[in-house]
Design a protein around this motif. Structure first.
Motif, PDB file in Angstrom:
ATOM      1  N   SER A 123      19.263  34.241  96.750  1.00 57.86           N
ATOM      2  CA  SER A 123      19.261  33.757  96.877  1.00 57.86           C
ATOM      3  C   SER A 123      20.142  34.079  98.397  1.00 57.86           C
ATOM      4  O   SER A 123      21.239  35.247  97.834  1.00 57.86           O
ATOM      5  CB  SER A 123      19.849  31.956  97.007  1.00 57.86           C
ATOM      6  OG  SER A 123      21.062  31.982  96.853  1.00 57.86           O
ATOM      7  N   GLY A 124      20.465  33.722  99.890  1.00 54.25           N
ATOM      8  CA  GLY A 124      21.109  34.681 100.132  1.00 54.25           C
ATOM      9  C   GLY A 124      22.506  33.868 100.368  1.00 54.25           C
ATOM     10  O   GLY A 124      23.549  34.220 100.559  1.00 54.25           O
ATOM     11  N   THR A 125      23.471  32.512  99.672  1.00 49.82           N
ATOM     12  CA  THR A 125      24.110  31.982  99.180  1.00 49.82           C
ATOM     13  C   THR A 125      24.774  33.292  97.792  1.00 49.82           C
ATOM     14  O   THR A 125      25.956  32.905  98.422  1.00 49.82           O
ATOM     15  CB  THR A 125      23.607  30.783  98.848  1.00 49.82           C
ATOM     16  OG1 THR A 125      23.227  29.844  99.449  1.00 49.82           O
ATOM     17  CG2 THR A 125      25.305  30.191  98.444  1.00 49.82           C
ATOM     18  N   LEU A 168      25.745  36.284  99.397  1.00 46.71           N
ATOM     19  CA  LEU A 168      27.453  36.067  99.982  1.00 46.71           C
ATOM     20  C   LEU A 168      28.485  35.713  99.126  1.00 46.71           C
ATOM     21  O   LEU A 168      29.465  36.325  99.721  1.00 46.71           O
ATOM     22  CB  LEU A 168      27.342  34.460 101.798  1.00 46.71           C
ATOM     23  CG  LEU A 168      26.668  34.516 102.556  1.00 46.71           C
ATOM     24  CD1 LEU A 168      26.764  33.159 102.894  1.00 46.71           C
ATOM     25  CD2 LEU A 168      27.050  35.947 103.802  1.00 46.71           C
ATOM     26  N   CYS A 191      25.436  27.447 108.561  1.00 47.76           N
ATOM     27  CA  CYS A 191      24.609  26.961 107.733  1.00 47.76           C
ATOM     28  C   CYS A 191      25.804  26.679 106.170  1.00 47.76           C
ATOM     29  O   CYS A 191      27.431  27.868 106.155  1.00 47.76           O
ATOM     30  CB  CYS A 191      24.075  28.023 106.806  1.00 47.76           C
ATOM     31  SG  CYS A 191      22.868  27.681 105.108  1.00 47.76           S
ATOM     32  N   ALA A 218      25.816  27.206 103.254  1.00 45.21           N
ATOM     33  CA  ALA A 218      25.732  28.214 102.420  1.00 45.21           C
ATOM     34  C   ALA A 218      27.709  29.263 102.301  1.00 45.21           C
ATOM     35  O   ALA A 218      27.854  29.424 101.517  1.00 45.21           O
ATOM     36  CB  ALA A 218      24.471  28.971 102.691  1.00 45.21           C
ATOM     37  N   LEU A 219      27.862  29.708 103.698  1.00 46.06           N
ATOM     38  CA  LEU A 219      28.990  30.036 104.060  1.00 46.06           C
ATOM     39  C   LEU A 219      30.034  29.494 103.396  1.00 46.06           C
ATOM     40  O   LEU A 219      30.958  30.190 102.706  1.00 46.06           O
ATOM     41  CB  LEU A 219      29.310  29.920 105.825  1.00 46.06           C
ATOM     42  CG  LEU A 219      28.487  31.226 106.677  1.00 46.06           C
ATOM     43  CD1 LEU A 219      27.260  31.320 106.477  1.00 46.06           C
ATOM     44  CD2 LEU A 219      28.496  31.656 107.479  1.00 46.06           C
ATOM     45  N   PRO A 257      27.714  35.300 111.330  1.00 40.19           N
ATOM     46  CA  PRO A 257      26.195  34.949 110.817  1.00 40.19           C
ATOM     47  C   PRO A 257      25.337  35.175 112.370  1.00 40.19           C
ATOM     48  O   PRO A 257      26.215  34.736 113.229  1.00 40.19           O
ATOM     49  CB  PRO A 257      26.133  32.773 110.406  1.00 40.19           C
ATOM     50  CG  PRO A 257      27.365  32.545 111.188  1.00 40.19           C
ATOM     51  CD  PRO A 257      27.956  33.707 110.972  1.00 40.19           C
ATOM     52  N   ASP A 308      25.867  38.192 108.329  1.00 37.28           N
ATOM     53  CA  ASP A 308      24.948  37.095 108.094  1.00 37.28           C
ATOM     54  C   ASP A 308      23.479  37.126 108.418  1.00 37.28           C
ATOM     55  O   ASP A 308      23.893  37.236 109.620  1.00 37.28           O
ATOM     56  CB  ASP A 308      25.635  35.684 107.850  1.00 37.28           C
ATOM     57  CG  ASP A 308      24.499  34.309 106.784  1.00 37.28           C
ATOM     58  OD1 ASP A 308      23.130  35.138 107.036  1.00 37.28           O
ATOM     59  OD2 ASP A 308      25.293  33.582 106.492  1.00 37.28           O
ATOM     60  N   ALA A 310      20.459  35.883 107.538  1.00 41.27           N
ATOM     61  CA  ALA A 310      19.484  35.191 107.281  1.00 41.27           C
ATOM     62  C   ALA A 310      18.561  34.895 108.672  1.00 41.27           C
ATOM     63  O   ALA A 310      17.182  34.130 107.869  1.00 41.27           O
ATOM     64  CB  ALA A 310      20.614  33.591 106.362  1.00 41.27           C
ATOM     65  N   LEU A 311      19.576  34.426 109.509  1.00 41.93           N
ATOM     66  CA  LEU A 311      18.409  33.826 110.793  1.00 41.93           C
ATOM     67  C   LEU A 311      18.438  34.842 111.632  1.00 41.93           C
ATOM     68  O   LEU A 311      17.563  34.346 112.259  1.00 41.93           O
ATOM     69  CB  LEU A 311      19.564  32.724 111.561  1.00 41.93           C
ATOM     70  CG  LEU A 311      19.369  31.684 110.523  1.00 41.93           C
ATOM     71  CD1 LEU A 311      20.596  29.988 111.498  1.00 41.93           C
ATOM     72  CD2 LEU A 311      18.325  30.798 110.416  1.00 41.93           C
ATOM     73  N   SER A 340      18.652  36.903 103.678  1.00 48.35           N
ATOM     74  CA  SER A 340      17.616  35.288 103.156  1.00 48.35           C
ATOM     75  C   SER A 340      16.734  35.214 103.087  1.00 48.35           C
ATOM     76  O   SER A 340      15.980  35.479 103.960  1.00 48.35           O
ATOM     77  CB  SER A 340      17.941  34.322 103.288  1.00 48.35           C
ATOM     78  OG  SER A 340      17.751  32.963 103.100  1.00 48.35           O
ATOM     79  N   TYR A 371      14.621  32.538 101.912  1.00 48.12           N
ATOM     80  CA  TYR A 371      14.566  31.260 101.491  1.00 48.12           C
ATOM     81  C   TYR A 371      13.109  31.258 102.482  1.00 48.12           C
ATOM     82  O   TYR A 371      12.649  31.959 103.293  1.00 48.12           O
ATOM     83  CB  TYR A 371      15.107  30.358 102.230  1.00 48.12           C
ATOM     84  CG  TYR A 371      15.135  28.989 102.181  1.00 48.12           C
ATOM     85  CD1 TYR A 371      14.951  28.444 100.448  1.00 48.12           C
ATOM     86  CD2 TYR A 371      14.777  28.159 102.782  1.00 48.12           C
ATOM     87  CE1 TYR A 371      14.279  27.287 100.572  1.00 48.12           C
ATOM     88  CE2 TYR A 371      14.675  26.764 102.637  1.00 48.12           C
ATOM     89  CZ  TYR A 371      14.207  25.834 101.755  1.00 48.12           C
ATOM     90  OH  TYR A 371      14.059  24.924 100.935  1.00 48.12           O
ATOM     91  N   LYS A 413      12.886  30.878 106.481  1.00 46.13           N
ATOM     92  CA  LYS A 413      12.871  31.942 107.082  1.00 46.13           C
ATOM     93  C   LYS A 413      12.003  32.689 108.002  1.00 46.13           C
ATOM     94  O   LYS A 413      11.498  33.110 106.831  1.00 46.13           O
ATOM     95  CB  LYS A 413      13.898  33.272 106.067  1.00 46.13           C
ATOM     96  CG  LYS A 413      15.019  32.390 105.593  1.00 46.13           C
ATOM     97  CD  LYS A 413      16.537  31.841 106.583  1.00 46.13           C
ATOM     98  CE  LYS A 413      17.095  31.255 106.137  1.00 46.13           C
ATOM     99  NZ  LYS A 413      17.180  29.752 105.923  1.00 46.13           N
ATOM    100  N   GLY A 432      14.947  34.076  97.443  1.00 38.11           N
ATOM    101  CA  GLY A 432      15.711  35.397  97.253  1.00 38.11           C
ATOM    102  C   GLY A 432      16.844  35.647  98.433  1.00 38.11           C
ATOM    103  O   GLY A 432      16.777  35.246  99.907  1.00 38.11           O
TER     104      GLY A 432
END
Ligand code: PLP
Length: 355
Positions: free
Chosen positions: A62-64, A67, A89, A91-92, A134, A156, A158-159, A180, A182, A185, A192
């Protein structure tokens, strides 16, 4: 009496773009009888590393996890501080707390929703070991300004996979970057994540801690592996990234043109930035009313970020811009399968919204 069986068609906030390529890729992995991390994941690692101009990639679950692994690979530990934006997020926050470090929460630039370099600078201390930057909603943060502080940056992405600044890709600026995959996304594997870096020691450590099995020594390691099934979906999606982004940009252009005369504050694309519009976020003081109105008319929306980091942990920082973004942001449907008539419906509803 006949029941009304007409089902109201909803335009969801997020809709996946999955087709024959993903089906075929998954079928191939299933037929191979090998679902563990393998050759497909390695191909994905090389693809994401290439995309972000970094030497190597390490696929994780995952992205988490990415990180977490990135912070471990940078040697961040208890007693250290890590700067993160309040408007981001959870997650950070989790990743910083996993390594026992102290999250230092800073404000954003309201016009981009991205971490504000000046706020970063004000919060740097001798204990600052890393800054997580991010790139929000498809638009890169002012990474060049943040790099000047000479603190290791975890970018980051992810986005913002595919985003660029002056032609240079997101993920190529930090000593390490994460992605990420997810389900919501721009490209997804269901779940992932990926860590990319050109520093061998970082890559080696990330590779080491993502898996605990078959090791000769003991340190705390994790099960952060990515199955080749998820990797196969993400890889099939990665091949379509340019077309996904082009379609998102076309919808964004249409929204921006059509909504120019309204009271909504629309996303802007600063010069030199390539915005991938993983989200199209407008701002209005009537965010809640607007979301309810759109929902009542069959249009799903999001909020961008639901809870600020300052709402989850104690901080003395005042964070006015993050708070305003949390109050005012409304995320509209934007994805490759959003049809022209769906786009028009959304535009018409927004124009007719009585604020
Ligand atoms: C900016 C950002 N970073 C990291 C993550 C975590 O990714 P994942 O959901 O794959 O753990 C997210 C998830 O939405 C995110 O938005």
């Amino acid at each position: 009496m006949l029941k009304n069986t007409m089902v109201k068609k909803i335009i969801p906030h997020v809709r996946l773009t999955l087709g024959p390529a993903e089906l075929e890729a998954v079928a191939k992995v299933l037929k191979s009888g090998y679902l563990a991390p393998g050759l497909v994941g390695e191909t994905l690692e090389r693809g994401i590393a290439r995309l972000s101009n970094q030497k190597s990639g390490v696929a994780v679950s995952s992205g988490t996890a990415a990180l977490h692994v990135a912070l471990l690979a940078l040697g961040v530990k208890a007693g250290d501080e890590v700067i993160i934006p309040a408007y981001s997020c959870q997650a950070l926050l989790n990743a910083v707390l996993y390594v026992g470090a102290r999250p230092v929460v800073v404000d954003i630039d309201l016009s981009t929703f991205n971490i504000d370099p000046q706020e970063v600078q004000k919060n740097i201390t001798k204990k600052t070991k890393a800054i997580i930057v991010p790139h929000m909603f498809g638009l890169m943060a002012d990474i060049v300004a943040i790099k000047r502080f000479s603190i290791p940056i975890i970018e980051d992405c992810a986005l913002s996979i595919g985003a660029k600044f002056k032609g240079q890709p997101a993920g190529s600026f930090g000593v390490v970057a994460i992605f990420s995959f997810y389900a919501t996304k721009t490209i997804t594997g269901g779940e992932g994540g990926m860590v990319v870096s050109s520093v061998e020691a970082i890559v080696d450590q990330a590779r080491d801690v993502r898996e605990y099995d078959k090791k000769k020594n003991f340190i705390i390691r994790y099960n952060y592996k990515l199955s080749d099934v998820n990797a196969a979906i993400a890889l099939a999606q990665l091949k379509q990234l340019p077309s996904f982004v082009t379609k998102r940009q076309a919808i964004a252009k249409k929204y921006t043109k059509a909504l120019a005369g309204t009271n909504f504050i629309l996303p802007t694309v600063p010069v030199d930035y390539h915005h991938t519009f993983s989200r199209y976020i407008i701002r209005t003081p009537q965010a809640e009313q607007l979301r309810t109105y759109l929902k009542d008319h069959g249009v799903g929306t999001g909020r961008g970020v639901v809870l600020g980091i300052h709402e989850l942990i104690k901080t003395k920082a005042s964070l006015p811009k993050s708070k305003q973004a949390l109050r005012e942001a409304v995320s509209l449907p934007i994805y490759p399968t959003l049809t022209a008539s769906e786009q028009q419906k959304i535009i018409t509803l927004l124009i007719n919204f009585k604020s």
